[in-house]
Design a protein around this motif. Structure first.
Motif, PDB file in Angstrom:
ATOM      1  N   GLY A 303      54.564  -4.342  18.398  1.00  0.00           N
ATOM      2  CA  GLY A 303      55.846  -4.437  19.084  1.00  0.00           C
ATOM      3  C   GLY A 303      55.931  -3.624  20.350  1.00  0.00           C
ATOM      4  N   THR A 304      54.949  -2.741  20.595  1.00  0.00           N
ATOM      5  CA  THR A 304      54.947  -1.956  21.823  1.00  0.00           C
ATOM      6  C   THR A 304      54.895  -2.872  23.037  1.00  0.00           C
ATOM      7  OG1 THR A 304      53.787  -0.127  20.730  1.00  0.00           O
ATOM      8  CG2 THR A 304      53.720  -0.185  23.135  1.00  0.00           C
ATOM      9  N   THR A 305      55.777  -2.630  24.004  1.00  0.00           N
ATOM     10  CA  THR A 305      55.772  -3.443  25.218  1.00  0.00           C
ATOM     11  C   THR A 305      54.716  -2.921  26.186  1.00  0.00           C
ATOM     12  OG1 THR A 305      58.124  -3.983  25.025  1.00  0.00           O
ATOM     13  CG2 THR A 305      57.111  -4.242  27.193  1.00  0.00           C
ATOM     14  N   CYS A 306      53.733  -3.755  26.472  1.00  0.00           N
ATOM     15  CA  CYS A 306      52.647  -3.422  27.386  1.00  0.00           C
ATOM     16  C   CYS A 306      52.727  -4.363  28.592  1.00  0.00           C
ATOM     17  CB  CYS A 306      51.301  -3.546  26.676  1.00  0.00           C
ATOM     18  SG  CYS A 306      51.197  -2.552  25.155  1.00  0.00           S
ATOM     19  N   TYR A 307      51.868  -4.128  29.573  1.00  0.00           N
ATOM     20  CA  TYR A 307      51.897  -4.937  30.791  1.00  0.00           C
ATOM     21  C   TYR A 307      50.492  -5.429  31.129  1.00  0.00           C
ATOM     22  CZ  TYR A 307      56.637  -3.294  31.759  1.00  0.00           C
ATOM     23  OH  TYR A 307      57.978  -3.023  31.688  1.00  0.00           O
ATOM     24  N   SER A 308      50.421  -6.700  31.500  1.00  0.00           N
ATOM     25  CA  SER A 308      49.196  -7.239  32.072  1.00  0.00           C
ATOM     26  C   SER A 308      49.473  -7.578  33.530  1.00  0.00           C
ATOM     27  CB  SER A 308      48.745  -8.491  31.320  1.00  0.00           C
ATOM     28  OG  SER A 308      47.508  -8.955  31.834  1.00  0.00           O
ATOM     29  N   THR A 309      48.521  -7.258  34.397  1.00  0.00           N
ATOM     30  CA  THR A 309      48.735  -7.435  35.833  1.00  0.00           C
ATOM     31  C   THR A 309      47.600  -8.245  36.447  1.00  0.00           C
ATOM     32  OG1 THR A 309      47.696  -5.259  36.153  1.00  0.00           O
ATOM     33  CG2 THR A 309      50.094  -5.345  36.172  1.00  0.00           C
ATOM     34  N   GLY A 310      47.923  -9.042  37.450  1.00  0.00           N
ATOM     35  CA  GLY A 310      46.908  -9.843  38.127  1.00  0.00           C
ATOM     36  C   GLY A 310      47.553 -10.880  39.016  1.00  0.00           C
ATOM     37  N   TRP A 311      46.719 -11.789  39.529  1.00  0.00           N
ATOM     38  CA  TRP A 311      47.191 -12.820  40.458  1.00  0.00           C
ATOM     39  C   TRP A 311      46.929 -14.215  39.891  1.00  0.00           C
ATOM     40  CZ3 TRP A 311      44.714  -8.360  41.853  1.00  0.00           C
ATOM     41  CH2 TRP A 311      45.369  -7.514  42.759  1.00  0.00           C
ATOM     42  N   GLY A 312      46.937 -14.368  38.582  1.00  0.00           N
ATOM     43  CA  GLY A 312      46.563 -15.632  37.974  1.00  0.00           C
ATOM     44  C   GLY A 312      47.596 -16.725  38.146  1.00  0.00           C
ATOM     45  N   LYS A 313      47.258 -17.920  37.654  1.00  0.00           N
ATOM     46  CA  LYS A 313      48.121 -19.095  37.793  1.00  0.00           C
ATOM     47  C   LYS A 313      49.309 -19.025  36.837  1.00  0.00           C
ATOM     48  CE  LYS A 313      44.961 -22.598  39.584  1.00  0.00           C
ATOM     49  NZ  LYS A 313      44.452 -23.970  39.395  1.00  0.00           N
ATOM     50  N   ASP A 314      50.362 -19.769  37.201  1.00  0.00           N
ATOM     51  CA  ASP A 314      51.540 -19.831  36.354  1.00  0.00           C
ATOM     52  C   ASP A 314      51.392 -20.854  35.228  1.00  0.00           C
ATOM     53  OD1 ASP A 314      51.561 -22.026  37.976  1.00  0.00           O
ATOM     54  OD2 ASP A 314      53.638 -21.838  38.630  1.00  0.00           O
ATOM     55  N   GLN A 315      50.422 -21.749  35.324  1.00  0.00           N
ATOM     56  CA  GLN A 315      50.122 -22.666  34.245  1.00  0.00           C
ATOM     57  C   GLN A 315      48.679 -23.139  34.383  1.00  0.00           C
ATOM     58  OE1 GLN A 315      52.074 -26.606  34.500  1.00  0.00           O
ATOM     59  NE2 GLN A 315      53.037 -25.888  36.387  1.00  0.00           N
ATOM     60  N   PHE A 316      48.144 -23.673  33.285  1.00  0.00           N
ATOM     61  CA  PHE A 316      46.737 -24.043  33.261  1.00  0.00           C
ATOM     62  C   PHE A 316      46.492 -25.325  34.035  1.00  0.00           C
ATOM     63  CE2 PHE A 316      43.239 -26.361  31.102  1.00  0.00           C
ATOM     64  CZ  PHE A 316      42.219 -25.538  31.517  1.00  0.00           C
ATOM     65  N   GLY A 317      45.319 -25.399  34.670  1.00  0.00           N
ATOM     66  CA  GLY A 317      44.890 -26.637  35.300  1.00  0.00           C
ATOM     67  C   GLY A 317      45.211 -26.713  36.776  1.00  0.00           C
ATOM     68  N   ALA A 318      44.921 -27.887  37.343  1.00  0.00           N
ATOM     69  CA  ALA A 318      45.059 -28.072  38.779  1.00  0.00           C
ATOM     70  C   ALA A 318      46.496 -27.938  39.253  1.00  0.00           C
ATOM     71  CB  ALA A 318      44.520 -29.450  39.165  1.00  0.00           C
ATOM     72  N   GLN A 319      47.470 -28.205  38.353  1.00  0.00           N
ATOM     73  CA  GLN A 319      48.856 -28.153  38.762  1.00  0.00           C
ATOM     74  C   GLN A 319      49.367 -26.718  38.861  1.00  0.00           C
ATOM     75  OE1 GLN A 319      47.645 -29.089  35.930  1.00  0.00           O
ATOM     76  NE2 GLN A 319      49.018 -28.857  34.185  1.00  0.00           N
ATOM     77  N   GLY A 320      48.627 -25.764  38.351  1.00  0.00           N
ATOM     78  CA  GLY A 320      49.068 -24.375  38.386  1.00  0.00           C
ATOM     79  C   GLY A 320      48.987 -23.771  39.779  1.00  0.00           C
ATOM     80  N   ARG A 321      49.858 -22.808  40.049  1.00  0.00           N
ATOM     81  CA  ARG A 321      49.887 -22.123  41.337  1.00  0.00           C
ATOM     82  C   ARG A 321      49.446 -20.676  41.147  1.00  0.00           C
ATOM     83  NH1 ARG A 321      54.300 -20.799  42.798  1.00  0.00           N
ATOM     84  NH2 ARG A 321      55.481 -21.211  40.905  1.00  0.00           N
ATOM     85  N   PHE A 322      48.493 -20.231  41.972  1.00  0.00           N
ATOM     86  CA  PHE A 322      48.134 -18.828  41.968  1.00  0.00           C
ATOM     87  C   PHE A 322      49.258 -18.021  42.592  1.00  0.00           C
ATOM     88  CE2 PHE A 322      43.855 -20.420  41.334  1.00  0.00           C
ATOM     89  CZ  PHE A 322      43.296 -19.453  40.507  1.00  0.00           C
ATOM     90  N   SER A 323      49.395 -16.791  42.157  1.00  0.00           N
ATOM     91  CA  SER A 323      50.433 -15.922  42.706  1.00  0.00           C
ATOM     92  C   SER A 323      49.917 -15.239  43.960  1.00  0.00           C
ATOM     93  CB  SER A 323      50.833 -14.868  41.673  1.00  0.00           C
ATOM     94  OG  SER A 323      51.723 -13.934  42.226  1.00  0.00           O
ATOM     95  N   ALA A 324      50.744 -15.216  44.998  1.00  0.00           N
ATOM     96  CA  ALA A 324      50.380 -14.475  46.203  1.00  0.00           C
ATOM     97  C   ALA A 324      50.592 -12.986  45.979  1.00  0.00           C
ATOM     98  CB  ALA A 324      51.203 -14.957  47.389  1.00  0.00           C
ATOM     99  N   ILE A 325      51.657 -12.648  45.264  1.00  0.00           N
ATOM    100  CA  ILE A 325      51.993 -11.256  44.983  1.00  0.00           C
ATOM    101  C   ILE A 325      51.571 -10.912  43.555  1.00  0.00           C
ATOM    102  CG2 ILE A 325      53.899  -9.616  44.716  1.00  0.00           C
ATOM    103  CD1 ILE A 325      55.373 -11.089  46.909  1.00  0.00           C
TER     104      ILE A 325
END
Length: 437
Positions: A303-325
């Motif tokens: 239940g501990t709230t942790c954080y993952s950070t990166g610039w990955g896509k918002d959804q899987f596959g070609a339709q996903g958008r990488f994050s600029a920020i």
């Protein structure tokens, strides 16, 4: 990665869209997972066909349109701003904030008369209200308050109330706070240990990692296996990949050696730990720092709230958008047996066995690590809350789809703590950089 199986495993780990292979002694389970792999195979075949048809028009992945640091020119704005006042559009750190004359593209731009003055900047312009300046990191500044060099506030390490050492999160970011962060965007320098792994040729983004020593990056084996040392580089201090208007520039370093965990299993991606030793160290600062590592075999409370950070896509596959920020995703830790049970309720089936080298987090619809987040750190709070200190408990590896109500599996860093220490000593480095005081 010369044969198809290994290539698919790498795609799985980086993509979060299909599953890693389970234990190899159960052909029925393997068959089920191979059905899932067909998604990745079809996408790979489509990409290959596109590349063959248009060899010179291959789109970049990840950071895509990469910018190169260059001197920032002052742009004069001739329109009327706030009661007919004319001003210059300059990066926020080149306008003297000690008067009310600086106006940001956010809610407030000036008025503070202290060294800790911080702007509030809206990273999403409202179409109904035209911004004073074209870029959200520019402010409308009186000519008399415009500076030719950046105004340098007190370094974070020198602030008396700030904790020292590894894993200190700059809550909200440094220099300025952001509003309009609708997609879990992190503040500039908020998680200063997060680094990007980029292809050398075009600076496209393929994985993330964490800085545990000025000369050492921790990431997943699946990110670096089969990659020649001269084929990629590491960037630290990045925030918005489409601009260089931040006060502090990013730094890039080349790898000298990659060491992967000796028990890495490409079948189920177990023990997915790799260390990248750099040719030259990063220069630590407000926006570049090291993360702490937990003690051996430490398990954070469920239940501990942790954080993952990166610039990955918002959804899987070609339709996903990488994050600029850079994004920061809040994810709760899920107890191991509960996580395995949830995986068994999916296409993996009731016989699936979760490798003990994993830790689980997430399971919230709409909040998930996705394609391109492979190798990224999962950090959890440690020590007094006033210190805002974090240690890295996980490395992004795999999951069922994206944004589904099923947790994702992360390489459990504390399982490899002794191995990491051994590798540091073997390469003439100490472990104090990632050990909390």
């Amino acid at each position: 990665m010369v044969h198809l199986r290994l290539m698919l495993v790498a795609v799985v780990c980086m993509a979060f869209g299909v599953m890693a292979l389970p234990q190899q002694n159960d052909p029925d389970i393997t068959s089920l997972v191979n059905d899932v792999f067909q998604i990745g195979q079809k996408q790979q075949q489509q990409q290959t066909q596109q590349q063959q048809q248009q060899p010179t028009a291959r789109p970049l992945s990840g950071f895509a349109q990469i910018v190169t640091p260059e001197p920032v020119a002052v742009e004069t704005v001739t329109g009327s701003i706030r009661g007919g006042q004319q001003c210059n559009c300059v990066p926020y750190h080149m306008c003297d904030p000690t008067t009310n004359s600086a106006t940001s593209n956010g809610d407030n731009g000036g008025g503070a008369e202290t060294d800790d003055y911080t702007l509030l900047i809206d990273i999403r312009f409202n179409s109904e209200t035209a911004p004073a300046c074209e870029h959200f990191l520019d402010v409308c500044c009186d000519g008399g308050n415009t500076r030719q060099e950046s105004i340098m506030p007190t370094p974070q390490e020198e602030k008396p109330t700030r904790a020292k050492g590894c894993g200190v999160r700059n809550v909200g970011g440094i220099d300025f706070n952001i509003t309009g962060a609708l997609d879990n965007e992190a503040g500039f320098g908020e998680f200063p240990w997060t680094v990007a792994l980029l292809n050398s040729g075009n600076s496209s983004y393929f994985c993330a990692g964490s800085l545990i020593h000025p000369r050492v990056v921790l990431t997943g084996v699946h990110c670096v296996i089969g990659r020649p040392l001269n084929s990629f580089k590491i960037r630290a201090g990045e925030w918005d990949t489409q601009t260089t208007k931040e006060r502090l520039p990013y730094e890039e370093r080349s790898p000298a050696k990659v060491v992967q965990h000796p028990r890495y299993n490409p079948r189920n991606v177990g023990n997915d730990f790799a260390l990248i030793f750099l040719q030259t160290p990063f220069v630590l600062g407000d926006h570049i720092n090291v993360v702490c590592l937990p003690p051996p075999n430490f398990v954070p409370q469920s239940g501990t709230t942790c954080y993952s950070t990166g610039w990955g896509k918002d959804q899987f596959g070609a339709q996903g958008r990488f994050s600029a920020i850079m994004k920061r995703l809040p994810l709760p830790i899920v107890e191991f047996n509960r996580c395995q049970s949830q995986f068994r309720s999916t296409r993996l089936g009731p016989k699936f066995i979760l490798d003990p080298s994993f830790i689980c987090a997430g399971g919230q619809v709409g909040i998930d690590t996705c394609q391109g987040d492979g190798g990224a750190p999962l950090v959890c709070p440690t020590g007094p809350s006033s210190e805002n200190r974090y240690h890295q408990n996980g490395i992004v590896v795999w999951g069922i789809g994206c944004n589904d109500p099923i947790p994702a599996a992360y390489a459990h860093v504390s399982v490899a703590r002794n191995w990491i220490d051994e590798q540091m000593y073997a390469n003439g480095l100490d472990t104090t950089s990632y050990t909390a005081f």
